[in-house]
Design a protein around this motif. Sequence first.
Motif, PDB file in Angstrom:
ATOM      1  N   SER A   1       8.396   4.782  29.203  1.00  0.00           N
ATOM      2  CA  SER A   1       8.723   4.445  27.815  1.00  0.00           C
ATOM      3  C   SER A   1       8.017   5.384  26.844  1.00  0.00           C
ATOM      4  CB  SER A   1       8.330   3.003  27.515  1.00  0.00           C
ATOM      5  OG  SER A   1       9.054   2.108  28.311  1.00  0.00           O
ATOM      6  N   LEU A   2       6.743   5.640  27.085  1.00  0.00           N
ATOM      7  CA  LEU A   2       5.991   6.519  26.182  1.00  0.00           C
ATOM      8  C   LEU A   2       6.504   7.957  26.227  1.00  0.00           C
ATOM      9  CD1 LEU A   2       2.345   5.164  26.583  1.00  0.00           C
ATOM     10  CD2 LEU A   2       3.995   4.713  24.756  1.00  0.00           C
ATOM     11  N   LEU A   3       6.959   8.421  27.388  1.00  0.00           N
ATOM     12  CA  LEU A   3       7.538   9.765  27.468  1.00  0.00           C
ATOM     13  C   LEU A   3       8.795   9.874  26.604  1.00  0.00           C
ATOM     14  CD1 LEU A   3       7.243  10.710  31.255  1.00  0.00           C
ATOM     15  CD2 LEU A   3       6.063  11.797  29.338  1.00  0.00           C
ATOM     16  N   ALA A   4       9.666   8.882  26.704  1.00  0.00           N
ATOM     17  CA  ALA A   4      10.893   8.901  25.910  1.00  0.00           C
ATOM     18  C   ALA A   4      10.594   8.762  24.414  1.00  0.00           C
ATOM     19  CB  ALA A   4      11.839   7.796  26.379  1.00  0.00           C
ATOM     20  N   ILE A   5       9.611   7.936  24.079  1.00  0.00           N
ATOM     21  CA  ILE A   5       9.212   7.804  22.669  1.00  0.00           C
ATOM     22  C   ILE A   5       8.648   9.128  22.163  1.00  0.00           C
ATOM     23  CG2 ILE A   5       7.565   6.682  21.117  1.00  0.00           C
ATOM     24  CD1 ILE A   5       7.954   4.130  22.912  1.00  0.00           C
ATOM     25  N   ALA A   6       7.861   9.806  22.986  1.00  0.00           N
ATOM     26  CA  ALA A   6       7.304  11.108  22.601  1.00  0.00           C
ATOM     27  C   ALA A   6       8.418  12.117  22.319  1.00  0.00           C
ATOM     28  CB  ALA A   6       6.373  11.633  23.687  1.00  0.00           C
ATOM     29  N   ALA A   7       9.502  12.051  23.090  1.00  0.00           N
ATOM     30  CA  ALA A   7      10.636  12.944  22.851  1.00  0.00           C
ATOM     31  C   ALA A   7      11.230  12.698  21.472  1.00  0.00           C
ATOM     32  CB  ALA A   7      11.691  12.738  23.936  1.00  0.00           C
ATOM     33  N   ALA A   8      11.406  11.432  21.115  1.00  0.00           N
ATOM     34  CA  ALA A   8      11.951  11.099  19.797  1.00  0.00           C
ATOM     35  C   ALA A   8      10.996  11.533  18.689  1.00  0.00           C
ATOM     36  CB  ALA A   8      12.233   9.602  19.712  1.00  0.00           C
ATOM     37  N   VAL A   9       9.714  11.371  18.919  1.00  0.00           N
ATOM     38  CA  VAL A   9       8.711  11.774  17.925  1.00  0.00           C
ATOM     39  C   VAL A   9       8.751  13.293  17.712  1.00  0.00           C
ATOM     40  CG1 VAL A   9       6.225  11.945  17.495  1.00  0.00           C
ATOM     41  CG2 VAL A   9       7.206   9.783  18.241  1.00  0.00           C
ATOM     42  N   LEU A  10       8.893  14.050  18.783  1.00  0.00           N
ATOM     43  CA  LEU A  10       8.980  15.514  18.646  1.00  0.00           C
ATOM     44  C   LEU A  10      10.150  15.913  17.757  1.00  0.00           C
ATOM     45  CD1 LEU A  10       8.256  16.977  22.192  1.00  0.00           C
ATOM     46  CD2 LEU A  10       6.866  17.185  20.143  1.00  0.00           C
TER      47      LEU A  10
ATOM     48  N   ALA B   1      12.338  13.059  27.662  1.00  0.00           N
ATOM     49  CA  ALA B   1      13.199  11.877  27.682  1.00  0.00           C
ATOM     50  C   ALA B   1      13.826  11.679  29.062  1.00  0.00           C
ATOM     51  CB  ALA B   1      14.288  11.997  26.618  1.00  0.00           C
ATOM     52  N   GLY B   2      14.229  12.764  29.704  1.00  0.00           N
ATOM     53  CA  GLY B   2      14.796  12.659  31.045  1.00  0.00           C
ATOM     54  C   GLY B   2      13.789  12.127  32.045  1.00  0.00           C
ATOM     55  N   LEU B   3      12.558  12.620  31.965  1.00  0.00           N
ATOM     56  CA  LEU B   3      11.502  12.101  32.846  1.00  0.00           C
ATOM     57  C   LEU B   3      11.210  10.632  32.545  1.00  0.00           C
ATOM     58  CD1 LEU B   3       8.986  15.090  32.944  1.00  0.00           C
ATOM     59  CD2 LEU B   3      10.348  14.185  34.841  1.00  0.00           C
ATOM     60  N   GLY B   4      11.199  10.281  31.258  1.00  0.00           N
ATOM     61  CA  GLY B   4      10.980   8.884  30.880  1.00  0.00           C
ATOM     62  C   GLY B   4      12.056   7.976  31.452  1.00  0.00           C
TER      63      GLY B   4
ATOM     64  N   GLY C   1      15.162  -1.215  27.889  1.00  0.00           N
ATOM     65  CA  GLY C   1      14.309  -0.030  27.939  1.00  0.00           C
ATOM     66  C   GLY C   1      14.989   1.131  28.631  1.00  0.00           C
ATOM     67  N   LEU C   2      15.650   0.857  29.738  1.00  0.00           N
ATOM     68  CA  LEU C   2      16.374   1.918  30.451  1.00  0.00           C
ATOM     69  C   LEU C   2      17.513   2.457  29.602  1.00  0.00           C
ATOM     70  CD1 LEU C   2      16.745   3.596  32.998  1.00  0.00           C
ATOM     71  CD2 LEU C   2      18.129   1.733  33.936  1.00  0.00           C
ATOM     72  N   LEU C   3      18.254   1.584  28.968  1.00  0.00           N
ATOM     73  CA  LEU C   3      19.358   2.001  28.105  1.00  0.00           C
ATOM     74  C   LEU C   3      18.854   2.836  26.927  1.00  0.00           C
ATOM     75  CD1 LEU C   3      22.391   1.812  27.463  1.00  0.00           C
ATOM     76  CD2 LEU C   3      21.872  -0.250  26.154  1.00  0.00           C
ATOM     77  N   ALA C   4      17.755   2.404  26.304  1.00  0.00           N
ATOM     78  CA  ALA C   4      17.194   3.138  25.164  1.00  0.00           C
ATOM     79  C   ALA C   4      16.665   4.503  25.602  1.00  0.00           C
ATOM     80  CB  ALA C   4      16.090   2.325  24.501  1.00  0.00           C
ATOM     81  N   ALA C   5      16.006   4.576  26.756  1.00  0.00           N
ATOM     82  CA  ALA C   5      15.489   5.857  27.242  1.00  0.00           C
ATOM     83  C   ALA C   5      16.627   6.815  27.561  1.00  0.00           C
ATOM     84  CB  ALA C   5      14.610   5.642  28.471  1.00  0.00           C
ATOM     85  N   VAL C   6      17.701   6.305  28.151  1.00  0.00           N
ATOM     86  CA  VAL C   6      18.872   7.144  28.427  1.00  0.00           C
ATOM     87  C   VAL C   6      19.499   7.605  27.113  1.00  0.00           C
ATOM     88  CG1 VAL C   6      21.213   7.121  29.390  1.00  0.00           C
ATOM     89  CG2 VAL C   6      19.304   6.205  30.718  1.00  0.00           C
ATOM     90  N   ALA C   7      19.515   6.739  26.104  1.00  0.00           N
ATOM     91  CA  ALA C   7      20.049   7.128  24.792  1.00  0.00           C
ATOM     92  C   ALA C   7      19.192   8.211  24.141  1.00  0.00           C
ATOM     93  CB  ALA C   7      20.163   5.905  23.888  1.00  0.00           C
ATOM     94  N   VAL C   8      17.875   8.132  24.284  1.00  0.00           N
ATOM     95  CA  VAL C   8      16.995   9.196  23.768  1.00  0.00           C
ATOM     96  C   VAL C   8      17.301  10.501  24.504  1.00  0.00           C
ATOM     97  CG1 VAL C   8      14.614  10.015  23.526  1.00  0.00           C
ATOM     98  CG2 VAL C   8      15.153   7.629  23.051  1.00  0.00           C
ATOM     99  N   THR C   9      17.513  10.410  25.815  1.00  0.00           N
ATOM    100  CA  THR C   9      17.848  11.598  26.597  1.00  0.00           C
ATOM    101  C   THR C   9      19.160  12.203  26.119  1.00  0.00           C
ATOM    102  OG1 THR C   9      16.730  10.637  28.518  1.00  0.00           O
ATOM    103  CG2 THR C   9      18.212  12.481  28.938  1.00  0.00           C
ATOM    104  N   TYR C  10      20.161  11.371  25.936  1.00  0.00           N
ATOM    105  CA  TYR C  10      21.462  11.850  25.456  1.00  0.00           C
ATOM    106  C   TYR C  10      21.347  12.449  24.054  1.00  0.00           C
ATOM    107  CZ  TYR C  10      26.276  11.849  23.852  1.00  0.00           C
ATOM    108  OH  TYR C  10      27.486  12.223  23.325  1.00  0.00           O
ATOM    109  N   GLY C  11      20.626  11.761  23.183  1.00  0.00           N
ATOM    110  CA  GLY C  11      20.440  12.287  21.829  1.00  0.00           C
ATOM    111  C   GLY C  11      19.697  13.607  21.834  1.00  0.00           C
ATOM    112  N   SER C  12      18.702  13.748  22.698  1.00  0.00           N
ATOM    113  CA  SER C  12      17.959  15.004  22.812  1.00  0.00           C
ATOM    114  C   SER C  12      18.862  16.115  23.332  1.00  0.00           C
ATOM    115  CB  SER C  12      16.761  14.838  23.746  1.00  0.00           C
ATOM    116  OG  SER C  12      15.872  13.882  23.257  1.00  0.00           O
ATOM    117  N   PHE C  13      19.721  15.773  24.290  1.00  0.00           N
ATOM    118  CA  PHE C  13      20.670  16.756  24.815  1.00  0.00           C
ATOM    119  C   PHE C  13      21.623  17.208  23.717  1.00  0.00           C
ATOM    120  CE2 PHE C  13      24.819  17.746  26.676  1.00  0.00           C
ATOM    121  CZ  PHE C  13      24.465  18.832  27.473  1.00  0.00           C
TER     122      PHE C  13
END
Length: 149
Positions: A49-58, A84-87, A109-121
């Motif tokens: 969770s913190l890895l994916a949050i860090a991606a959004a913060v960046l 985000a992918g690692l998260g 949490g899994l859905l939100a982390a995948v959404a952060v990954t998709y948004g980052s992509f």
Amino acid sequence: MDFSKLTRGQQIALVAGAVLIIDLFLPWYDVLGFSVNAFDAGFFAWFGSLLAIAAAVLLAVKVFAGNAVNLGNLQTEQIALVLAGLGSLFILLRWLTETNFVSFGLFLGLLAAVAVTYGSFMAMREAGLELPDMDDFKSVAGGDDQSDS
């Protein structure tokens, strides 16, 4: 804060990151009325969770503060995608290693982390960047030394 500066990918990543912050405190496992949040669900849960949050913060730092965070040849959006992918992977591993008594917080949490990954992509593609390759990571690790001694 000027939200009109955000691209569609950045919007997705930031909203999903905010959802993930809230989700940290929701029940991930529930046994007979006793619930466990992400912090108590184990390393894979809270670290992912913190890895994916860090991606959004960046991504937010780049947009709102105007500070790009680059590591070697890796640009901000590429770093966010990797984090985000690692998260997402860590949260998926949490679910796969403990499937009993799972509650809605883990799925959210899994859905939100995948959404952060998709948004980052999407943000990476909108910035005109390609997926990072192994050479990009070598520059981060100091493997850029091209000397043939």
